[in-house]
Design a protein around this motif. Structure first.
Motif, PDB file in Angstrom:
ATOM      1  N   GLY A  23       6.156  -2.418  -2.284  1.00 16.40           N
ATOM      2  CA  GLY A  23       5.436  -2.766  -3.505  1.00 16.40           C
ATOM      3  C   GLY A  23       4.691  -4.077  -3.426  1.00 16.40           C
ATOM      4  O   GLY A  23       3.818  -4.344  -4.249  1.00 16.40           O
ATOM      5  N   THR A  58      -0.385   6.927   0.776  1.00 15.89           N
ATOM      6  CA  THR A  58      -0.593   8.303   0.338  1.00 15.89           C
ATOM      7  C   THR A  58      -1.678   9.019   1.132  1.00 15.89           C
ATOM      8  O   THR A  58      -1.702  10.254   1.177  1.00 15.89           O
ATOM      9  CB  THR A  58      -0.973   8.324  -1.162  1.00 15.89           C
ATOM     10  OG1 THR A  58      -2.054   7.410  -1.385  1.00 15.89           O
ATOM     11  CG2 THR A  58       0.219   7.919  -2.009  1.00 15.89           C
ATOM     12  N   PRO A  80       6.571   2.628   1.947  1.00  9.67           N
ATOM     13  CA  PRO A  80       5.579   1.902   1.140  1.00  9.67           C
ATOM     14  C   PRO A  80       6.246   0.756   0.393  1.00  9.67           C
ATOM     15  O   PRO A  80       7.187   0.963  -0.373  1.00  9.67           O
ATOM     16  CB  PRO A  80       5.067   2.988   0.186  1.00  9.67           C
ATOM     17  CG  PRO A  80       6.197   3.969   0.080  1.00  9.67           C
ATOM     18  CD  PRO A  80       6.960   3.919   1.364  1.00  9.67           C
ATOM     19  N   THR A 138       0.856  -1.193   0.000  1.00  5.26           N
ATOM     20  CA  THR A 138       0.000   0.000   0.000  1.00  5.26           C
ATOM     21  C   THR A 138       0.889   1.239   0.000  1.00  5.26           C
ATOM     22  O   THR A 138       1.922   1.271   0.672  1.00  5.26           O
ATOM     23  CB  THR A 138      -0.957   0.008   1.210  1.00  5.26           C
ATOM     24  OG1 THR A 138      -1.842   1.121   1.129  1.00  5.26           O
ATOM     25  CG2 THR A 138      -0.198   0.076   2.520  1.00  5.26           C
ATOM     26  N   PRO A 139       0.522   2.285  -0.759  1.00  6.24           N
ATOM     27  CA  PRO A 139       1.410   3.438  -0.940  1.00  6.24           C
ATOM     28  C   PRO A 139       1.420   4.424   0.219  1.00  6.24           C
ATOM     29  O   PRO A 139       2.257   5.320   0.248  1.00  6.24           O
ATOM     30  CB  PRO A 139       0.869   4.098  -2.215  1.00  6.24           C
ATOM     31  CG  PRO A 139      -0.585   3.735  -2.216  1.00  6.24           C
ATOM     32  CD  PRO A 139      -0.653   2.346  -1.646  1.00  6.24           C
TER      33      PRO A 139
END
Length: 291
Positions: free
Chosen positions: A59, A47, A57, A44-45
């Motif tokens: 990948g 953001t 984060p 999860t990024p």
């Protein structure tokens, strides 16, 4: 002794944003601030997270132990902390003096490697499976133990530097036992401190789709990695019996035996069995490493 510097590691998959925000707020409210708070995003990024934290984060989803290792490596390389607190992303620190108490515990005992928190639900109740000892009737009984809960605990960074990090290949299940056994074998102490509370919703570990497979596979891996040869069949026999008595699902039974077979036939990582004196030490602490 001087008070240790604290760091925090939290791993999230980004599926509990409200719980995560509440946890980060409870970390921010501690009367002793953390030197660094690291938030690891498993696939999860991150953001949407606006809190003032260090974000990692990832990948891909490395599982709980793999995600935690990413945060621990960053803190170790930074040299900023002496003790690291790890918390589940759906947990909550309900008191504002948790970090201060953790500091005192590690400052008072240089041989302390792990402090386990008491996990309690929103009503203040602690389930028996959340108490890290066989005699689990009194969750308020403090003392040395052979295990800890992954949901809320604190590690000595010198201990981690000596014994290594989480077994990332476990992905989910029994990684705490692998790390605890290595810590005990290296001479470190594990303390269960019920005054340190992590509030956590009451859940079942079987909520994870691969629970039965990982549970069985990782028990076999744990035995192969950490137990003296004569204890391996004893340990596995005990847990086969318990698993069969507790099983209530034909699908779960199939997954469990599939995981058990996987644990026998696949690489488990380096074998470093504990010393017999560690077996005796664990036995004296009330939980020999076959239970």
């Amino acid at each position: 002794m001087p008070l240790p510097r604290l760091g925090v590691v939290i791993v999230t998959m980004g599926i509990r944003p409200r719980e995560l925000a509440a946890l980060l707020a409870s970390v921010e409210k501690q009367d002793v601030p953390a030197a660094r708070v690291v938030l690891v995003g498993n696939a999860t990024p991150l953001t949407d997270v606006t809190a003032d934290v260090t974000k990692i984060p990832l990948g891909e989803n490395l599982g709980c132990p793999g995600g935690r290792n990413a945060g621990l490596k960053l803190l170790s390389e930074s040299g900023e902390v002496d003790v690291v607190v790890e918390l589940d992303d759906d947990g909550l620190l309900i008191a504002d003096d948790v970090f201060r108490r953790v500091q005192w515990l590690f400052a008072d005992d240089p041989g302390l490697g792990i402090v386990g928190f008491r996990v309690a639900d929103e009503n203040g109740l602690t389930e028996r499976r959340w108490v890290p000892r066989l005699r689990a009737g009194d969750p308020m009984r403090r003392g040395p133990v052979t295990a800890f809960l992954g949901g809320g605990h604190a590690f000595s960074m010198p201990m981690l530097d000596g014994i290594g990090l989480w077994p990332a290949e476990f992905f989910f299940g029994h990684e705490e036992s692998d790390l605890a056994w290595r810590a005990l074998d290296a001479g470190w102490k594990i303390l269960y401190e019920p005054e340190l509370v992590l509030q956590h919703p009451r859940t079942s570990p079987a909520r994870h789709a691969a629970h039965y497979r990982f549970t069985a596979r990782n028990r076999v891996w744990l035995a192969r990695r950490r137990l003296p040869v004569p204890l391996i069949p004893v340990y596995l026999g005990v847990w086969i019996s318990l698993a069969m008595l507790r099983m209530r699902s034909s699908a779960g039974l199939k997954a469990w035996w599939g995981g058990f077979a996987e644990g026998l036939r696949t690489p488990c990582g380096p074998r470093e069995p504990m010393k017999w004196r560690t077996v005796w030490r664990m036995t004296r602490l009330g939980r020999p490493p076959v239970l």
